[in-house]
Design a protein around this motif. Structure first.
Motif, short mmCIF file in Angstrom:
data_model
loop_
_atom_site.label_atom_id
_atom_site.label_comp_id
_atom_site.label_asym_id
_atom_site.label_seq_id
_atom_site.Cartn_x
_atom_site.Cartn_y
_atom_site.Cartn_z
N GLY A 138 -8.19 0.22 -4.05
CA GLY A 138 -8.43 1.36 -4.83
C GLY A 138 -8.60 2.71 -3.68
O GLY A 138 -8.41 3.96 -4.22
N TYR A 139 -8.36 2.60 -2.69
CA TYR A 139 -8.49 3.66 -1.71
C TYR A 139 -6.91 4.30 -2.01
O TYR A 139 -7.04 5.54 -1.47
CB TYR A 139 -8.84 3.55 -0.38
CG TYR A 139 -8.83 4.73 0.60
CD1 TYR A 139 -10.45 4.91 0.41
CD2 TYR A 139 -8.34 5.53 1.18
CE1 TYR A 139 -10.89 6.11 1.26
CE2 TYR A 139 -8.63 6.62 1.82
CZ TYR A 139 -9.92 6.83 1.82
OH TYR A 139 -10.41 7.88 2.61
N ALA A 140 -5.90 3.74 -2.36
CA ALA A 140 -4.70 4.35 -2.71
C ALA A 140 -5.06 5.80 -3.58
O ALA A 140 -3.98 6.47 -3.57
CB ALA A 140 -3.93 3.32 -3.31
N THR A 141 -5.86 5.68 -4.53
CA THR A 141 -6.19 6.60 -5.42
C THR A 141 -6.72 7.92 -4.68
O THR A 141 -6.71 8.95 -5.54
CB THR A 141 -7.15 6.21 -6.58
OG1 THR A 141 -8.38 5.91 -5.98
CG2 THR A 141 -6.64 5.00 -7.38
N VAL A 142 -7.19 7.64 -3.56
CA VAL A 142 -7.42 8.86 -2.82
C VAL A 142 -6.32 9.35 -1.95
O VAL A 142 -5.98 10.59 -1.68
CB VAL A 142 -8.70 8.39 -1.73
CG1 VAL A 142 -8.96 9.43 -0.62
CG2 VAL A 142 -9.90 8.12 -2.54
N ILE A 143 -5.65 8.40 -1.42
CA ILE A 143 -4.08 8.78 -0.66
C ILE A 143 -3.19 9.58 -1.55
O ILE A 143 -2.67 10.27 -0.99
CB ILE A 143 -3.73 7.83 0.18
CG1 ILE A 143 -4.62 7.00 1.31
CG2 ILE A 143 -2.59 7.97 0.76
CD1 ILE A 143 -5.12 8.24 2.33
N TYR B 139 0.88 -1.16 0.09
CA TYR B 139 -0.07 0.07 0.00
C TYR B 139 0.71 1.29 0.01
O TYR B 139 0.72 2.11 -0.88
CB TYR B 139 -0.84 0.06 1.45
CG TYR B 139 -2.05 1.13 1.43
CD1 TYR B 139 -3.10 0.83 0.58
CD2 TYR B 139 -1.89 2.04 2.04
CE1 TYR B 139 -4.11 1.78 0.51
CE2 TYR B 139 -2.84 2.93 2.08
CZ TYR B 139 -3.98 2.92 1.25
OH TYR B 139 -5.04 3.90 1.29
N ALA B 140 1.87 1.30 0.83
CA ALA B 140 2.62 2.62 0.99
C ALA B 140 3.69 2.65 -0.20
O ALA B 140 3.66 3.94 -0.88
CB ALA B 140 3.66 2.12 2.22
N ALA B 141 4.19 1.46 -0.97
CA ALA B 141 4.83 1.64 -2.18
C ALA B 141 4.01 2.41 -3.21
O ALA B 141 4.39 3.04 -3.88
CB ALA B 141 5.28 0.26 -2.66
#
Length: 305
Positions: free
Chosen positions: A261-266, A23-25
């Motif tokens: 998909g929440y990575a697209t928010v972060i 997730y962090a990457a």
């Protein structure tokens, strides 16, 4: 852990250390890509820049796959899956977004792309029957609202003429293309096909589609030779494509499309943080409110349901 085992837990179990690492990457690789993309804004047509990006990315992926001894020989039906991955995830979405970005501000781009977490939920439910928990839905809404808050001044100052409205439609279509690519990847992983193999072929097919589109539209394949352009091209190809997509698609199979998909928010938050350091971005009260909403949604999305 087998692909079938990882895909059996998309709904709610807590994330492992490995999941958080993926997730962090993803978030940091894509977060820094926004400033790298500025190095690509030049006389080179968008689709040509993306074409060369994936020429380099797919070359790296093939080299890595051969070095690791990954399977690269597949049936025709599996190659159709890879072609779908290339069409939706590694060509069409980029082309649509680049053209849409010509007439709408970058802030609105961030808001539109943040809806990927919502579209992922809807598509996963429609195509795979994955249940959407109330916690996940609330988290997605918080994230979307938070990104809108952060970019509201830029959005409010946009004059929505015919060109801007068309650009908005292109970017929405680009987001849907990205999410459809997510669904293809998820279904491919269910077939126990490794992310590395699928991404390797998907990037190659995406490169072919971009090359054909550029050729058909009469674009020159010449690029700039400046250090800024070439440096940003290498970053976008290796870090924002190879590393980020490999991390994101692996995460997609492990924790489900909505949570991944929440990575697209972060990552827009990371992009604004980078802008603060390199471009002097000033955080307003609205932006800070949006940041709190995004982070609250992130905690809610990723915690054990």
């Amino acid at each position: 852990m087998s692909a079938s085992a990882t895909l059996a837990r998309p709904g709610g179990p807590g994330l492992s250390t490995y999941d958080y690492g993926l997730y962090a990457a993803t978030v940091f690789a894509w977060g820094f890509s926004w400033i790298a993309m500025k190095g690509q804004v030049s006389s080179v047509p968008p689709e040509v820049s993306v074409f060369w990006r994936f020429v380099l990315a797919s070359s790296v992926m093939f080299g890595w796959s051969l070095f690791r001894g990954k399977q690269l020989r597949f049936s025709l039906s599996t190659h159709l899956r890879f072609a779908g991955l290339g069409l939706f995830l590694f060509s069409t979405n980029f082309t649509l977004f680049y053209y849409g970005a010509k007439s709408i501000p970058s802030g609105l781009l961030a808001v539109i792309f943040s809806t990927a977490s919502i579209f992922n939920m809807i598509l996963a439910f429609l195509l795979f029957g994955q249940r959407v928990s109330r916690q996940t839905a609330v988290a997605a809404a918080l994230g979307f609202g938070g990104v809108a808050f952060m970019f509201w001044p830029e959005i409010a100052g946009t004059s929505f003429n015919r060109d801007a409205a068309f650009g908005l439609l292109l970017c929405i279509a680009g987001t849907l293309s990205f999410c459809m690519g997510n669904m293809v990847s998820a279904s491919t992983q269910k077939k126990t096909i490794s992310v590395t193999s699928a991404t390797t072929w998907g990037m190659l097919y995406g490169t072919v589609f971009l090359g054909l589109f550029s050729w058909a539209s009469g674009k020159s394949f010449a690029i700039e030779t400046s250090m800024t352009y070439l440096g940003s091209l290498v970053y976008l190809a290796v870090v924002a494509s190879v590393i980020a997509f490999a991390s994101y698609l692996t995460l997609l199979g492990r924790i489900g499309s909505a949570r991944a998909g929440y990575a697209t928010v972060i990552f827009p938050v990371v992009a604004l943080s980078v802008s603060t350091v390199f471009e002097g971005y000033v955080w307003t009260a609205g932006a800070l409110t949006g940041l709190l909403l995004v982070m609250a949604g992130n905690v809610l999305m990723l915690r054990r349901a």
